[in-house]
Structure formats: C-alpha cells, structure tokens
Scaffold this motif. Structure first.
Motif, short mmCIF file in Angstrom:
data_model
loop_
_atom_site.label_atom_id
_atom_site.label_comp_id
_atom_site.label_asym_id
_atom_site.label_seq_id
_atom_site.Cartn_x
_atom_site.Cartn_y
_atom_site.Cartn_z
N ILE A 77 0.80 -1.14 -0.01
CA ILE A 77 -0.12 0.05 0.04
C ILE A 77 0.82 1.32 -0.01
O ILE A 77 0.65 2.16 -0.69
CB ILE A 77 -0.97 -0.20 1.11
N PRO A 78 1.66 1.46 0.71
CA PRO A 78 2.65 2.53 0.80
C PRO A 78 3.45 2.72 -0.72
O PRO A 78 3.55 3.93 -0.97
CB PRO A 78 3.80 2.36 1.89
N LEU A 79 3.98 1.70 -1.38
CA LEU A 79 4.32 1.66 -2.59
C LEU A 79 3.32 2.24 -3.60
O LEU A 79 3.54 2.98 -4.48
CB LEU A 79 4.70 0.43 -3.07
N ALA A 80 2.09 1.76 -3.47
CA ALA A 80 1.10 2.10 -4.22
C ALA A 80 0.78 3.79 -4.11
O ALA A 80 0.63 4.46 -5.22
CB ALA A 80 -0.30 1.50 -4.03
N LYS A 81 0.83 4.28 -2.88
CA LYS A 81 0.77 5.56 -2.72
C LYS A 81 1.83 6.43 -3.37
O LYS A 81 1.40 7.44 -4.14
CB LYS A 81 0.72 5.88 -0.96
N ARG A 82 2.91 5.93 -3.46
CA ARG A 82 4.03 6.49 -3.96
C ARG A 82 3.95 6.61 -5.45
O ARG A 82 4.14 7.66 -6.19
CB ARG A 82 5.36 6.10 -3.59
N CYS A 83 3.48 5.55 -6.33
CA CYS A 83 2.93 5.61 -7.48
C CYS A 83 1.99 6.46 -7.77
O CYS A 83 1.93 7.37 -8.93
CB CYS A 83 2.67 4.16 -7.76
N LEU A 84 0.85 6.69 -6.99
CA LEU A 84 0.03 7.62 -7.39
C LEU A 84 0.36 8.87 -7.26
O LEU A 84 0.02 9.88 -8.02
CB LEU A 84 -1.26 7.34 -6.56
N ASP A 85 1.39 9.30 -6.34
CA ASP A 85 1.81 10.65 -5.96
C ASP A 85 2.66 10.70 -7.35
O ASP A 85 2.67 12.08 -7.66
CB ASP A 85 2.74 10.67 -4.97
N ALA A 86 3.14 9.86 -8.06
CA ALA A 86 3.93 10.17 -9.27
C ALA A 86 3.30 10.33 -10.33
O ALA A 86 3.64 10.51 -11.60
CB ALA A 86 5.15 9.18 -9.32
N GLY A 87 1.86 10.40 -10.36
CA GLY A 87 1.18 10.26 -11.56
C GLY A 87 0.84 8.72 -12.11
O GLY A 87 0.23 8.97 -13.30
N ALA A 88 1.13 7.87 -11.70
CA ALA A 88 1.12 6.47 -12.35
C ALA A 88 -0.29 5.91 -11.65
O ALA A 88 -0.92 6.40 -10.70
CB ALA A 88 2.17 5.81 -11.83
#
Length: 152
Positions: A77-88
C-alpha cells in the motif's frame, strides 16, 4: 507522450505471468523488480531487476522511476501511494485499483491492522483470504483496462 511501462513488485506476486501476457498484448515494456529468488525472463519486453536485500529496496527502485502513464502491480500500500503521487496507476494482485480516493483508507486500515497485530500477536490471525481464480480473472481485466488508459 512516452510509452507506458508496467512495473511489477515481484516479491510474493502471484500474477507475474498474467501481467506479462497482458503487457505483451499491448506491446508494453515490463520491469519485474525483486530482491532475488526469481528467474530472469528471456522475453524481449521484460527487464528483470534484482535490487539489494533490505526493507523496501524494490519499492524504492520502482518509486524512483515510475511516472505519469505508467502502471504498477503491487500489494504494498505505501508503494501504491508513492506510485499515485508520481501520476501512475497502481493495481493490487486481485485487480482492485488503488486510487486517490481509496488510498487514504487503505493506508489507515494497514496501520490499524499493524496496531492490532502488535497489541495481540497471537490473536491477530493469519493474512487475508487465499488468492482465487476469480482474483486472477479480475486482475487480467483490470490490467487490460489500466494499460488501455495508459496508452491514451
């Protein structure tokens, strides 16, 4: 717009083969990222990335490279958040999409479950439900949708 890349957080990922199959259909490059224990794929669309041992090394590698238009397959989940924050985009192994509207709830539930496990480690129970055939099917459909969206 650059071509999307599919990143697969490969440690404990039950849908690596399915991800490659969908990526191949869309002609999308794949990065299979792990800290070891997987056999490199000979497929020309796949780059197998082995990161050093250590907490979050694969997550950090992905988060440092993923960008708008890319897709990540992860249960983290934390990686998913980082991905969303990057626009992915980010997808769970069962096909559920992480979105800006549900990632906060997912992070809060993760923290709550961690607190419950630490408060009563013997009563917390084992992981979630087993990965089922229906999850695999949902994943295939969701990844196909995500890659169509990424390709614009």
């Amino acid at each position: 717009m650059t071509a999307p890349i599919l990143y697969v957080d490969a440690d404990a990922c039950p849908v690596k083969a399915e991800a490659l199959r969908v990526a191949e259909r869309h002609g999308v490059s794949v990065r299979i990222v792990s800290n070891g224990g997987i056999r490199p794929s000979p497929h020309p669309l796949v780059q197998t990335v082995i990161v050093p041992e250590g907490p979050d090394a694969a997550d950090d590698w992905i988060a440092e490279r993923i960008g708008p238009g890319d897709v990540c397959v992860t249960g983290d989940i934390p990686l998913a958040k980082r991905c969303l924050d990057a626009g992915a985009q980010a997808l769970r192994h069962d096909g559920e999409a992480f979105t800006p509207s549900n990632i906060g709830h997912a992070l809060a539930m993760r923290e709550l479950m961690a607190d419950l496990r630490s408060a009563a480690p013997l009563a917390a129970g084992g992981g979630g439900r087993p990965f089922a055939k229906a999850d695999r099917s949902r994943f295939l459909e969701a990844l196909d949708r995500a890659l169509r969206k990424a390709r614009g």
